[in-house]
Design a protein around this motif. Sequence first.
Motif, PDB file in Angstrom:
ATOM      1  N   ALA A   4      25.889  10.039  95.087  1.00  0.00           N
ATOM      2  CA  ALA A   4      25.026   9.091  94.272  1.00  0.00           C
ATOM      3  C   ALA A   4      23.822   8.395  95.273  1.00  0.00           C
ATOM      4  CB  ALA A   4      25.856   7.729  94.114  1.00  0.00           C
ATOM      5  N   PRO A   5      22.678   7.871  94.770  1.00  0.00           N
ATOM      6  CA  PRO A   5      21.621   7.333  95.432  1.00  0.00           C
ATOM      7  C   PRO A   5      22.307   6.459  96.661  1.00  0.00           C
ATOM      8  CG  PRO A   5      21.127   7.611  93.219  1.00  0.00           C
ATOM      9  CD  PRO A   5      22.564   7.742  93.336  1.00  0.00           C
ATOM     10  N   ASP A   6      21.789   6.414  97.685  1.00  0.00           N
ATOM     11  CA  ASP A   6      21.998   5.424  98.803  1.00  0.00           C
ATOM     12  C   ASP A   6      22.151   3.954  98.360  1.00  0.00           C
ATOM     13  OD1 ASP A   6      22.890   4.769 101.537  1.00  0.00           O
ATOM     14  OD2 ASP A   6      20.869   3.702 101.552  1.00  0.00           O
ATOM     15  N   ALA A   7      21.125   3.664  97.514  1.00  0.00           N
ATOM     16  CA  ALA A   7      20.949   2.291  96.758  1.00  0.00           C
ATOM     17  C   ALA A   7      22.199   1.851  96.053  1.00  0.00           C
ATOM     18  CB  ALA A   7      19.901   2.070  95.934  1.00  0.00           C
ATOM     19  N   LEU A   8      23.086   2.753  95.723  1.00  0.00           N
ATOM     20  CA  LEU A   8      24.291   2.326  94.815  1.00  0.00           C
ATOM     21  C   LEU A   8      25.482   2.188  95.610  1.00  0.00           C
ATOM     22  CD1 LEU A   8      23.708   4.821  91.948  1.00  0.00           C
ATOM     23  CD2 LEU A   8      22.971   2.609  92.242  1.00  0.00           C
ATOM     24  N   ASN A   9      25.485   2.079  97.114  1.00  0.00           N
ATOM     25  CA  ASN A   9      26.528   1.969  97.850  1.00  0.00           C
ATOM     26  C   ASN A   9      26.141   0.569  98.500  1.00  0.00           C
ATOM     27  OD1 ASN A   9      27.998   4.410  97.805  1.00  0.00           O
ATOM     28  ND2 ASN A   9      25.837   5.139  97.786  1.00  0.00           N
ATOM     29  N   GLY A 116      34.296  11.088 108.336  1.00  0.00           N
ATOM     30  CA  GLY A 116      33.339  11.474 109.315  1.00  0.00           C
ATOM     31  C   GLY A 116      31.844  11.194 108.881  1.00  0.00           C
ATOM     32  N   THR A 117      31.506  10.479 107.759  1.00  0.00           N
ATOM     33  CA  THR A 117      30.398  10.311 107.298  1.00  0.00           C
ATOM     34  C   THR A 117      29.785   9.320 107.927  1.00  0.00           C
ATOM     35  OG1 THR A 117      31.200  11.040 104.956  1.00  0.00           O
ATOM     36  CG2 THR A 117      28.969   9.860 105.186  1.00  0.00           C
ATOM     37  N   GLN A 118      28.452   9.234 108.266  1.00  0.00           N
ATOM     38  CA  GLN A 118      27.535   8.216 108.969  1.00  0.00           C
ATOM     39  C   GLN A 118      27.545   7.160 107.965  1.00  0.00           C
ATOM     40  OE1 GLN A 118      23.659   9.631 109.920  1.00  0.00           O
ATOM     41  NE2 GLN A 118      24.405  11.121 111.515  1.00  0.00           N
ATOM     42  N   THR A 119      27.246   5.867 108.509  1.00  0.00           N
ATOM     43  CA  THR A 119      27.410   4.587 108.016  1.00  0.00           C
ATOM     44  C   THR A 119      26.518   4.527 106.752  1.00  0.00           C
ATOM     45  OG1 THR A 119      28.225   3.614 109.888  1.00  0.00           O
ATOM     46  CG2 THR A 119      27.522   2.099 108.343  1.00  0.00           C
ATOM     47  N   THR A 120      25.229   5.081 107.217  1.00  0.00           N
ATOM     48  CA  THR A 120      24.082   4.973 106.135  1.00  0.00           C
ATOM     49  C   THR A 120      23.981   5.984 105.129  1.00  0.00           C
ATOM     50  OG1 THR A 120      22.750   6.266 107.948  1.00  0.00           O
ATOM     51  CG2 THR A 120      22.585   3.952 107.934  1.00  0.00           C
ATOM     52  N   GLN A 121      25.005   6.921 105.115  1.00  0.00           N
ATOM     53  CA  GLN A 121      24.815   8.123 104.384  1.00  0.00           C
ATOM     54  C   GLN A 121      25.531   7.838 102.926  1.00  0.00           C
ATOM     55  OE1 GLN A 121      26.477  11.841 106.169  1.00  0.00           O
ATOM     56  NE2 GLN A 121      26.334  12.668 104.089  1.00  0.00           N
ATOM     57  N   ALA A 122      25.012   8.082 102.102  1.00  0.00           N
ATOM     58  CA  ALA A 122      25.630   7.756 100.626  1.00  0.00           C
ATOM     59  C   ALA A 122      26.776   8.518 100.383  1.00  0.00           C
ATOM     60  CB  ALA A 122      24.256   8.198  99.589  1.00  0.00           C
ATOM     61  N   LEU A 123      28.028   8.017  99.538  1.00  0.00           N
ATOM     62  CA  LEU A 123      28.869   8.726  99.213  1.00  0.00           C
ATOM     63  C   LEU A 123      28.701   9.265  97.929  1.00  0.00           C
ATOM     64  CD1 LEU A 123      31.518   5.978 100.263  1.00  0.00           C
ATOM     65  CD2 LEU A 123      31.016   7.656 101.530  1.00  0.00           C
ATOM     66  N   SER A 124      29.697  10.354  97.602  1.00  0.00           N
ATOM     67  CA  SER A 124      29.758  10.961  96.265  1.00  0.00           C
ATOM     68  C   SER A 124      30.299  10.108  95.383  1.00  0.00           C
ATOM     69  CB  SER A 124      30.203  12.349  96.491  1.00  0.00           C
ATOM     70  OG  SER A 124      31.741  12.107  96.817  1.00  0.00           O
TER      71      SER A 124
END
Length: 358
Positions: A4-9, A116-124
Motif C-alpha cells: 500500500a502507498p506509504d501514506a496509508l501507514n 526486518g522491514t525498514q521503519t519508513t517502508q510501506a507494509l502490504s
Amino acid sequence: MEAAPDALNPATTETRKGTPAVRAAKDIAFGSAAGIASKFLEHPFDLTKVRLQAQVLDASARFKGPLDCLSQTFKKEGIRGLYRGLPAPIVGAMVENAALFLSYGELQNAVRWASGTQTTQALSLPQLALAAAGAGAITSTLLTPIELVKCKMQVQMLISPSIPPTVLASSTSIPLSAAATATLPPSSAAAAAASLRALPGPLEIITSIYRQFGLRGFWLGHTGTLIRETGGSAAWFSTKEFVASLLIARSPPSLDSSVSRRRRDLKSWESAFSGACAGASYNLALFPADTVKSTMQTEAELRPGSQQGRSFWAVGKEMWAKQGLRGLYAGCGITIARSIPSSAIIFCIYDGLMTRFG
C-alpha cells in the motif's frame, strides 16, 4: 501483493510527528474524539440492533423489523429511550477507537521489526490486516465489559414493567417473569410506573454484576467480541487503506511529479468515502458472532428461566436451530446502515485531526 502507498501507514516516520509517546497520545486523543462524535449518530440504531438480536430466542418476536423497533421505541420511550444506555457506548467508543488506532500503529511497527522491514517502508495489505487483527484482539478485552453494561441497559425497557424498582436495582440478572408479575396486587401499578423512571443506571449494573459473578462476570460474551473485533478490525482497516490507496492513485499528479500524494493529502470526502466502505465490510462476515454475544449478555434479563452460563458455541447452536442464518443476522441491515456514516465520520475526523496536528 503490492504494498500500500506509504501514506496509508500511520506509523511511518514520514507521516507521523513527535516521539512515540507523543504519537501514542495523539492516537488516543484523535481516536477518542472520532469515536464520541460517531456514537451520537449511531446509538439509536445500535439500540435497535441489540433489541432485534435479543429476541431471536423468544417464543414470539416483539418487533417485526428495525423500523418497527425504532417506531415502537420512540412511541413508548421517546427520544430519551432511543438514547437509552448512551453513557456506556460513549466510554466504549473512547476506549475502542483509542485502543484500535494506538494498537494498530504500534503493531505495524512490530510487523516491521519481525519482518526486518525498514521503519519508513510501506507494509502490504496482508501485513496491515495482520496488525489490524491484533489491534482488534487487544481492544476486545477492554470492550467486552463496556458492551455488557450497554446491552443490559438497552433491553431494560423490554422487561415487564411490573417489576418493582427495588428488584431492578438490586438484581439486573434475575427479573420477575411476566407470569410472576401477573400475581402482584393492583397497588403495584404505581410501582410499575415508578420502575420505568427508576431503572438501574450503569453504576448499579456494574455493582450487581460484580456482586453476583465477581470480575469474571464482566467478560460474559468475550468470545463473540473477540471474533467480531479481530476479524472486523482486519476488514475495517484494510478496506480503508485499500480504498484510500485507489483514491490516491486516481488523483492527478502534483506540480512536482517527484512528490506523490500521501495519507495526509486525502481530502475530507476521500477519508469519509473510504471509511464508509470500511464500515460496511466490518459487519458483513462476522456479524453472527455479535448476535450470539448480544444474546448471551441480555439473556438473564429477557429469559430469566433459561439456562445461564452457557458457552458461546452452545448459544450459537441454539440460535441456529431456532431461526437459522436469518436469526444469526438479525439486525444486520440496520447495523450496516448505521456503520457506513458512523465509520465515515470516524475516519474523516481522525484523518483530519492527524493532517492538522499529526
